[in-house]
Design a protein around this motif. Structure first.
Motif, mmCIF file in Angstrom:
data_model
loop_
_atom_site.group_PDB
_atom_site.id
_atom_site.type_symbol
_atom_site.label_atom_id
_atom_site.label_comp_id
_atom_site.label_asym_id
_atom_site.label_seq_id
_atom_site.Cartn_x
_atom_site.Cartn_y
_atom_site.Cartn_z
ATOM 1 N N HIS A 42 95.501 5.916 82.704
ATOM 2 C CA HIS A 42 95.975 6.495 81.443
ATOM 3 C C HIS A 42 96.124 5.427 80.342
ATOM 4 C CE1 HIS A 42 97.965 9.364 78.826
ATOM 5 N NE2 HIS A 42 98.877 8.438 78.572
ATOM 6 N N ILE A 43 96.862 4.386 80.646
ATOM 7 C CA ILE A 43 97.097 3.341 79.641
ATOM 8 C C ILE A 43 95.794 2.573 79.357
ATOM 9 C CG2 ILE A 43 98.302 1.128 79.264
ATOM 10 C CD1 ILE A 43 100.787 2.416 80.562
ATOM 11 N N GLU A 44 94.981 2.397 80.385
ATOM 12 C CA GLU A 44 93.694 1.707 80.217
ATOM 13 C C GLU A 44 92.801 2.465 79.216
ATOM 14 O OE1 GLU A 44 93.278 -1.196 81.598
ATOM 15 O OE2 GLU A 44 91.109 -1.541 81.659
ATOM 16 N N VAL A 45 92.748 3.784 79.352
ATOM 17 C CA VAL A 45 91.948 4.596 78.414
ATOM 18 C C VAL A 45 92.529 4.474 76.995
ATOM 19 C CG1 VAL A 45 91.302 6.977 77.763
ATOM 20 C CG2 VAL A 45 91.049 6.217 80.145
ATOM 21 N N GLU A 46 93.851 4.503 76.892
ATOM 22 C CA GLU A 46 94.467 4.368 75.563
ATOM 23 C C GLU A 46 94.124 3.007 74.951
ATOM 24 O OE1 GLU A 46 98.328 7.325 76.166
ATOM 25 O OE2 GLU A 46 98.635 5.174 76.370
ATOM 26 N N GLU A 47 94.325 1.952 75.721
ATOM 27 C CA GLU A 47 94.177 0.602 75.149
ATOM 28 C C GLU A 47 92.725 0.149 75.011
ATOM 29 O OE1 GLU A 47 96.717 -2.536 76.205
ATOM 30 O OE2 GLU A 47 98.543 -1.364 75.886
ATOM 31 N N ASP A 75 105.421 -0.926 74.068
ATOM 32 C CA ASP A 75 106.038 -0.001 75.046
ATOM 33 C C ASP A 75 105.326 -0.108 76.394
ATOM 34 O OD1 ASP A 75 107.664 1.139 73.114
ATOM 35 O OD2 ASP A 75 106.573 3.046 73.017
ATOM 36 N N HIS A 76 103.979 -0.178 76.356
ATOM 37 C CA HIS A 76 103.225 -0.267 77.618
ATOM 38 C C HIS A 76 103.695 -1.476 78.428
ATOM 39 C CE1 HIS A 76 99.539 2.146 75.915
ATOM 40 N NE2 HIS A 76 100.556 2.929 76.241
ATOM 41 N N LYS A 77 103.918 -2.594 77.752
ATOM 42 C CA LYS A 77 104.359 -3.817 78.445
ATOM 43 C C LYS A 77 105.748 -3.620 79.053
ATOM 44 C CE LYS A 77 101.666 -7.542 76.518
ATOM 45 N NZ LYS A 77 101.148 -7.126 75.187
ATOM 46 N N ASP A 111 109.114 9.710 76.684
ATOM 47 C CA ASP A 111 109.385 9.518 75.244
ATOM 48 C C ASP A 111 108.255 8.745 74.575
ATOM 49 O OD1 ASP A 111 111.743 10.818 75.619
ATOM 50 O OD2 ASP A 111 113.036 9.055 75.392
ATOM 51 N N HIS A 112 107.730 7.757 75.286
ATOM 52 C CA HIS A 112 106.614 6.966 74.772
ATOM 53 C C HIS A 112 105.398 7.865 74.511
ATOM 54 C CE1 HIS A 112 103.379 4.003 74.741
ATOM 55 N NE2 HIS A 112 102.799 4.748 75.661
ATOM 56 N N ASN A 113 105.074 8.711 75.491
ATOM 57 C CA ASN A 113 103.929 9.616 75.320
ATOM 58 C C ASN A 113 104.162 10.577 74.158
ATOM 59 O OD1 ASN A 113 102.330 8.541 77.343
ATOM 60 N ND2 ASN A 113 103.149 9.891 78.928
ATOM 61 N N ALA A 114 105.422 11.029 74.002
ATOM 62 C CA ALA A 114 105.734 11.933 72.888
ATOM 63 C C ALA A 114 105.504 11.225 71.554
ATOM 64 C CB ALA A 114 107.171 12.419 73.000
ATOM 65 N N SER A 115 105.841 9.932 71.484
ATOM 66 C CA SER A 115 105.619 9.246 70.200
ATOM 67 C C SER A 115 104.122 9.023 69.944
ATOM 68 C CB SER A 115 106.429 7.953 70.088
ATOM 69 O OG SER A 115 106.124 7.090 71.125
ATOM 70 N N GLU A 116 103.329 8.855 70.978
ATOM 71 C CA GLU A 116 101.869 8.799 70.761
ATOM 72 C C GLU A 116 101.374 10.129 70.186
ATOM 73 O OE1 GLU A 116 100.617 5.639 74.264
ATOM 74 O OE2 GLU A 116 100.606 7.766 74.735
ATOM 75 N N GLU A 117 101.950 11.226 70.696
ATOM 76 C CA GLU A 117 101.508 12.543 70.225
ATOM 77 C C GLU A 117 101.974 12.821 68.797
ATOM 78 O OE1 GLU A 117 101.934 15.860 72.890
ATOM 79 O OE2 GLU A 117 101.504 14.594 74.616
HETATM 80 FE FE LIG Z 1 100.681 5.007 76.118
#
Ligand SMILES: [Fe+2]
Ligand SMILES: [Fe+2]
Length: 169
Positions: A42-47, A75-77, A111-117
């Motif tokens: 998931h994070i790999e696809v985002e980054e 946040d990912h870190k 919460d992190h995913n919600a802020s991406e959305e």
């Molecule tokens: Fe993320």
């Protein structure tokens, strides 16, 4: 074929619905499997796919926008450090500390995913670039190196749905 923002939103829903993380007692193998999907897929696809395309696009407020992307990457870190600590504490037999931090881990991630959305993904369909067209294929190759079966397990997608999302023309 879905677009990449829609795919990430579906994954966020799957992560949010992984309530067993907080509802069941900590189980190391299940947590390691879940977190390896979050980190390696998931994070790999985002980054590697989503964020670079967004950061390269000339939005009128791109300087501010790119700062938001940097905060999201920070946040990912933070999430990664917490997950690595939980796995380490479990190995050291400090189960009470792991159990104490499970709700924090889940809340940070959701919460992190919600802020991406809220802050990033709604802009996806404003971007016109060749990279957007190839982004689902690029995400698919990350998922394939992670393992399609493991991805389907983590997201609870039906195999036909997976094929429709990623492989339909
Ligand atoms: Fe993320
Ligand atoms: Fe995300």
């Amino acid at each position: 074929m879905a677009d990449l923002a829609e795919i990430l939103m579906i994954e966020h829903l799957a992560i949010k619905k992984s309530k067993w993380i907080v509802e069941k007692p900590y189980e190391n193998e299940a947590f390691v499997n879940f977190y390896s999907y979050v980190k390696q897929c998931h994070i790999e696809v985002e980054e590697k796919v989503c964020f670079p395309i967004m950061e390269a696009y000339a939005f009128p407020d791109s300087k501010q926008f790119n700062q938001r992307v940097e905060r999201i990457k920070a946040d990912h870190k933070l999430i990664d450090t917490l997950a690595a600590n939980m796995i380490k504490w479990n190995e050291q037999g400090n189960e009470s500390l792991v159990a104490e931090r499970v709700p924090l881990f889940y809340r940070l991630l959701v919460d992190h995913n919600a802020s991406e959305e809220t802050d990033l993904l709604p802009r996806w369909d404003k971007i016109q670039s060749a990279e957007v067209k190839s982004s689902v294929k690029d995400a698919l190759s990350i998922i394939e190196s992670f393992g399609v079966k493991k991805y389907i397990n983590a997201t609870c997608l039906n195999e036909s749905t997976f094929n429709y999302i990623f492989r339909a023309p």
